[in-house]
Design a protein around this motif. Sequence first.
Motif, PDB file in Angstrom:
ATOM      1  N   UNK A 200       0.858  -1.332   0.163  1.00 23.69           N
ATOM      2  CA  UNK A 200       0.000   0.754  -0.177  1.00 23.69           C
ATOM      3  C   UNK A 200       0.671   1.080   0.553  1.00 23.69           C
ATOM      4  N   UNK A 201       0.335   2.713  -0.701  1.00 25.32           N
ATOM      5  CA  UNK A 201       1.280   4.290  -0.766  1.00 25.32           C
ATOM      6  C   UNK A 201       1.872   4.171   0.288  1.00 25.32           C
ATOM      7  N   UNK A 202       0.756   4.129   1.519  1.00 29.06           N
ATOM      8  CA  UNK A 202       1.025   4.427   2.557  1.00 29.06           C
ATOM      9  C   UNK A 202       2.643   3.770   3.188  1.00 29.06           C
ATOM     10  N   UNK A 203       2.601   2.892   3.110  1.00 29.65           N
ATOM     11  CA  UNK A 203       4.213   1.727   3.342  1.00 29.65           C
ATOM     12  C   UNK A 203       5.387   2.208   2.689  1.00 29.65           C
ATOM     13  N   UNK A 204       4.808   2.930   1.606  1.00 28.90           N
ATOM     14  CA  UNK A 204       6.178   2.594   0.722  1.00 28.90           C
ATOM     15  C   UNK A 204       6.453   3.948   0.807  1.00 28.90           C
ATOM     16  N   UNK A 205       5.475   4.860   0.991  1.00 28.14           N
ATOM     17  CA  UNK A 205       5.941   6.310   1.370  1.00 28.14           C
ATOM     18  C   UNK A 205       6.831   6.581   2.922  1.00 28.14           C
ATOM     19  N   UNK A 206       6.106   5.580   3.204  1.00 29.32           N
ATOM     20  CA  UNK A 206       6.939   5.353   4.571  1.00 29.32           C
ATOM     21  C   UNK A 206       8.612   4.327   4.612  1.00 29.32           C
ATOM     22  N   UNK A 207       8.672   4.091   3.736  1.00 25.38           N
ATOM     23  CA  UNK A 207       9.728   3.210   3.013  1.00 25.38           C
ATOM     24  C   UNK A 207      11.026   4.075   2.729  1.00 25.38           C
ATOM     25  N   UNK A 217      19.221   0.191   2.930  1.00 27.29           N
ATOM     26  CA  UNK A 217      18.514   0.468   3.953  1.00 27.29           C
ATOM     27  C   UNK A 217      17.091   0.363   3.932  1.00 27.29           C
ATOM     28  N   UNK A 218      17.134   0.583   2.642  1.00 29.44           N
ATOM     29  CA  UNK A 218      15.455  -0.553   2.415  1.00 29.44           C
ATOM     30  C   UNK A 218      15.462  -1.672   2.761  1.00 29.44           C
TER      31      UNK A 218
END
Length: 746
Positions: A200-207, A217-218
């Motif tokens: 989901x996009x919020x998870x992508x944005x946080x990572x 690091x990712x």
Amino acid sequence: MRNPRSPWPFTARTEELDLVRRNLAAGRRGVVVTGAAGSGRSRLAAEAVPEAVTEPLHARITGTPDTRDTPLAAFAPLLSRPPRLAELSASPGPAPYLTKSSPRLTGLLCPPDPVEALDGVRVLVVDDAHLLDDSSAAIVLRLALRGRTRLLVTVREGEPVPEDVSRLWEEDLLPRMALAPLTESECGELLSRAVGGYVDTLTVRRLHRASRGDLRLLRELVVAVHAGGDLSHVSGTWTWRGTPPMTARVRELVEDTIRDVGGEERRALELIASGRPLRLITSGEPPEPNASGELPELTTSGEPPKPNASGEPPEPIASGGPLDAGAEVAFAVLERLRAKGLVTVDDRLSIRLAHPLHGPVLRAAAERLRTGGPSGARRLPRASALEAECEELAAHAYAGRLSGIPRGTGERMAEEDIGWDEPAMPEFCARRARVARLRGETREAIAWSREGLRRAPHHRGCLAELAHASAYIGDLTTAWQALSRGPAPDGDIRARMWPATQDRSPAHPAHPAHPAHPAHPAHPARPLSAVAPGDTRSWALATERARTWTLAAEGNLDGALQSALRAAGDDPLEDDLFALHDVVRLGTPELVVERLGELADRAEGDLAPLLAWHARALAGRDGEALDKVARGLADLGLLLHAAETFAHAALVHDDRRASQTSRNRASTLASACQGARSSALVNLALPKLTARQRQIVSLAAAGLTNRQIAEQLTVSIRTVANHLCDAYARLGSSDRAGLGKLFTVG
């Protein structure tokens, strides 16, 4: 889920890979690839020249910190030859080693001219050339000047580089290609392939924010999140919320980004991480006082330190000694940190660490520092800030000002997984989801809706936005479940809960095809107040609009129109711009064209006149006007609405060339809407079908069986089968499995 520790697929660097391979082709000299730490330079080189390890005419060398002062250390594996026994026996003393003080062995192992010895190498990969010793760097330069060996050289940006290596691009011996950090969308693509499913996009944005483009690091963050069991899989989507895990490897990589920061700068970073107010100390021209005549004072980000057993806040200890409530920091130090990109300062003199993981690492290094942040007296209360942002998002949505919305308190709280005690947070998530949906960011709207539902499982706005966005991407199961969970009046069929395993056939009363369902075409359109009395009009309206597009996604356009008219109501004083426009989007502008015109006359901004113009142009079948409306909507940021308007224009244009141009523009905009589709785009994507065939194909693509379609449309199963067979022949598809791909405008 794929094991995140297994090798990740090579993703999002295809253009760079093609460029490197072209520069390594015959007749070229090679290329220098530069990039920050963790940018993927070594992986790119390995993908470009995979045979460097096995092919005799290809070779690879690597610079390392341990051998940086050892002459020819990098080339030793390529230049060395087993010394003859006579040569070794003639060497006095103990067996020498290849070090800076062993020139005799270097002479034994290496030929007089190393470049001549490398004459047979056609492609040489030089990885981490910034760590080469001077002798090895000189060989690389000579190989470039000679031109017989094609070179692929990688260099880390921000590091000291041997002079002979920098001459490769400074003297135009080799072209230089700089690797930019992965964008958020590229990071999302990589993560989806790495874990084997949509993230989901919020998870992508946080990572993406936490890794700051460092792929090492990712990867470590994903491994740590997975190992901690914090990566959840819901409705086919991988989601992570919570505190970033600080494993030893994560700390090591983050600490590496500030390893050169020491002294006053390091102490200033620790002060900022502590969350204490800072007083500026200047030399020379002092800063201007504020309105009350006081000098400015900086505040830092986060939460106040937790009190100790006696109720007093703990005394944090940094490398520079105890900190008091008014710790001092030199203005010049702050400026240096800002120039290095380590801190940011906003207009209210609130200072933040630029890297989201620097705070935990610095606090851990200071041992006794707790999670820090500004005190309530030093900033606006969070609740007030959230309420203000909610009002601002609503104003942006209804005025059509969807670009340039700044990232504020709500977004930071969602990304950092804090603010669970803030009652306004679910409302913020719902309104943020609405803005994302209007922008065409359908997947992001779903992510924001789910974030709000984590905090308030029955928040009406979040449920409505989740249903609306899910309907756009064809996830009807999620859409109907979301519509069923919100509060509803007694006697309304929506009060029933629909578990995931419940029967969803048209024979069930909860299905819109059933005569008992309020959205069934047999029911006359009712004003919204009769559908959801006692609910706030805003989210009750949003729920009905979500139902409209869920019905449309099922192919039940008659039911969708009835729902849209129900949302529009019949009270001009309560007209809602988007509810009226839904009727236009469904292809019946004549029903609301006058009301939209009246609303445009009294509304502010550019959006209402554009939507009214859309209704008039579609009712009059004016393709040129529709194109102009579509461009205006795209300028405002309403990409899905603009794509639909271009689709309308393509269908009404008499000129074939103009129709194709509108079609291409619709396709371009629709492709940016994260998989969203609507009835207008379906009509454009399936132009060879009749209206009835499009309806049946839409239902089949949504997963309904022939029997369910027949019951919903009150036709025979044989009729459904015949229409599908005819549609397969016209579309070039053989079965249901390929129908979903046909809904893409192209």
